[in-house]
Design a protein around this motif. Structure first.
Motif, short mmCIF file in Angstrom:
data_model
loop_
_atom_site.label_atom_id
_atom_site.label_comp_id
_atom_site.label_asym_id
_atom_site.label_seq_id
_atom_site.Cartn_x
_atom_site.Cartn_y
_atom_site.Cartn_z
N GLY A 244 -4.38 -5.52 7.14
CA GLY A 244 -4.72 -4.44 6.22
C GLY A 244 -3.53 -3.59 5.84
O GLY A 244 -2.54 -3.49 6.57
N THR A 245 -3.65 -2.97 4.67
CA THR A 245 -2.65 -2.02 4.19
C THR A 245 -3.37 -0.81 3.61
O THR A 245 -4.37 -0.96 2.89
CB THR A 245 -1.70 -2.68 3.16
OG1 THR A 245 -0.66 -1.77 2.81
CG2 THR A 245 -2.43 -3.12 1.90
N GLN A 246 -2.87 0.37 3.92
CA GLN A 246 -3.55 1.60 3.51
C GLN A 246 -3.20 1.96 2.07
O GLN A 246 -2.02 1.98 1.69
CB GLN A 246 -3.14 2.75 4.43
CG GLN A 246 -3.71 4.11 4.03
CD GLN A 246 -5.20 4.21 4.27
OE1 GLN A 246 -5.69 3.84 5.34
NE2 GLN A 246 -5.93 4.72 3.28
N ARG B 277 -12.02 -4.04 1.07
CA ARG B 277 -11.51 -2.72 1.46
C ARG B 277 -12.54 -2.00 2.33
O ARG B 277 -13.73 -2.29 2.27
CB ARG B 277 -11.16 -1.88 0.24
CG ARG B 277 -12.35 -1.48 -0.63
CD ARG B 277 -11.87 -0.79 -1.90
NE ARG B 277 -12.98 -0.35 -2.74
CZ ARG B 277 -12.83 0.16 -3.96
NH1 ARG B 277 -11.60 0.29 -4.49
NH2 ARG B 277 -13.88 0.53 -4.65
N GLY C 140 0.82 -1.20 0.00
CA GLY C 140 0.00 0.00 0.00
C GLY C 140 0.85 1.26 0.00
O GLY C 140 2.07 1.19 0.13
N THR D 101 -9.47 4.94 -2.35
CA THR D 101 -8.78 5.13 -1.08
C THR D 101 -9.47 4.34 0.03
O THR D 101 -10.68 4.47 0.24
CB THR D 101 -8.76 6.63 -0.70
OG1 THR D 101 -7.97 7.34 -1.66
CG2 THR D 101 -8.17 6.83 0.69
N ALA D 102 -8.70 3.50 0.71
CA ALA D 102 -9.25 2.62 1.75
C ALA D 102 -8.13 1.81 2.36
O ALA D 102 -7.00 1.79 1.85
CB ALA D 102 -10.30 1.68 1.15
N VAL D 103 -8.46 1.13 3.43
CA VAL D 103 -7.59 0.07 3.94
C VAL D 103 -7.99 -1.22 3.22
O VAL D 103 -9.18 -1.56 3.19
CB VAL D 103 -7.72 -0.11 5.46
CG1 VAL D 103 -6.85 -1.26 5.94
CG2 VAL D 103 -7.32 1.18 6.18
N TYR D 104 -7.01 -1.88 2.64
CA TYR D 104 -7.26 -3.09 1.89
C TYR D 104 -6.86 -4.31 2.71
O TYR D 104 -5.75 -4.35 3.26
CB TYR D 104 -6.49 -3.07 0.57
CG TYR D 104 -7.14 -2.18 -0.47
CD1 TYR D 104 -7.12 -0.80 -0.32
CD2 TYR D 104 -7.79 -2.72 -1.57
CE1 TYR D 104 -7.74 0.03 -1.26
CE2 TYR D 104 -8.40 -1.90 -2.51
CZ TYR D 104 -8.38 -0.53 -2.35
OH TYR D 104 -8.98 0.28 -3.28
N TYR D 105 -7.76 -5.28 2.76
CA TYR D 105 -7.54 -6.49 3.53
C TYR D 105 -7.58 -7.72 2.62
O TYR D 105 -8.43 -7.79 1.73
CB TYR D 105 -8.65 -6.67 4.58
CG TYR D 105 -8.75 -5.55 5.59
CD1 TYR D 105 -9.56 -4.45 5.35
CD2 TYR D 105 -8.04 -5.62 6.79
CE1 TYR D 105 -9.66 -3.43 6.28
CE2 TYR D 105 -8.14 -4.60 7.72
CZ TYR D 105 -8.95 -3.51 7.45
OH TYR D 105 -9.05 -2.50 8.38
N THR E 49 -3.93 5.16 -0.49
CA THR E 49 -4.45 6.52 -0.59
C THR E 49 -4.21 7.03 -2.01
O THR E 49 -3.06 7.02 -2.48
CB THR E 49 -3.79 7.45 0.42
OG1 THR E 49 -3.98 6.93 1.74
CG2 THR E 49 -4.39 8.84 0.34
#
Length: 123
Positions: A116-118, A38, A9, A91-95, A120
């Motif tokens: 999770g990984t951010q 996400r 991310g 844009t989100a935290v992806y899981y 942006t």
């Protein structure tokens, strides 16, 4: 038991690309269907993409179809999400998540989740 660790991310401009990776522990990775979800601030978690245990079947949310590609390398115990033509709304935290049953859009069907990984995307 499967442990999942996402990476890749970061901050990218609109129109750019990122590739997320999800490394899984354990020797049974190839038995699991894998998914990416996400969650944006103030919003519910949403499905992004999923892939069957063999990699032969893939599924995408309409919002990312044609821009994102999910893939996996069972020899490396890793699943990837290639994200192209990124938009600020991505844009989100992806899981990443693992399911012992089937590749599905339903988050409650997944048994294990990463931290999770951010991602942006700036306009």
């Amino acid at each position: 038991q499967v442990q999942l660790v996402e990476s890749g991310g970061g901050l990218v401009q609109a129109g750019g690309s990122l590739r997320l990776s999800c490394a899984a522990s354990g020797r049974t990775f190839s038995s699991y269907a894998m998914g990416w979800f996400r969650q944006a601030p103030g919003k519910e978690r949403e499905f992004v993409a999923a892939i069957s245990w063999s990699g032969g079947s893939t599924y995408y949310a309409d919002s990312v179809k044609g821009r994102f590609t999910i893939s996996r390398d069972n020899a490396k115990n890793t699943v990837y999400l290639q994200m192209n033509s990124l938009k600020p709304e991505d844009t989100a935290v992806y899981y990443c998540a693992a399911s012992i049953t089937i590749a599905t859009m339903r988050g409650d069907e997944y048994d294990y989740w990463g931290q999770g990984t951010q991602v942006t995307v700036s306009s």
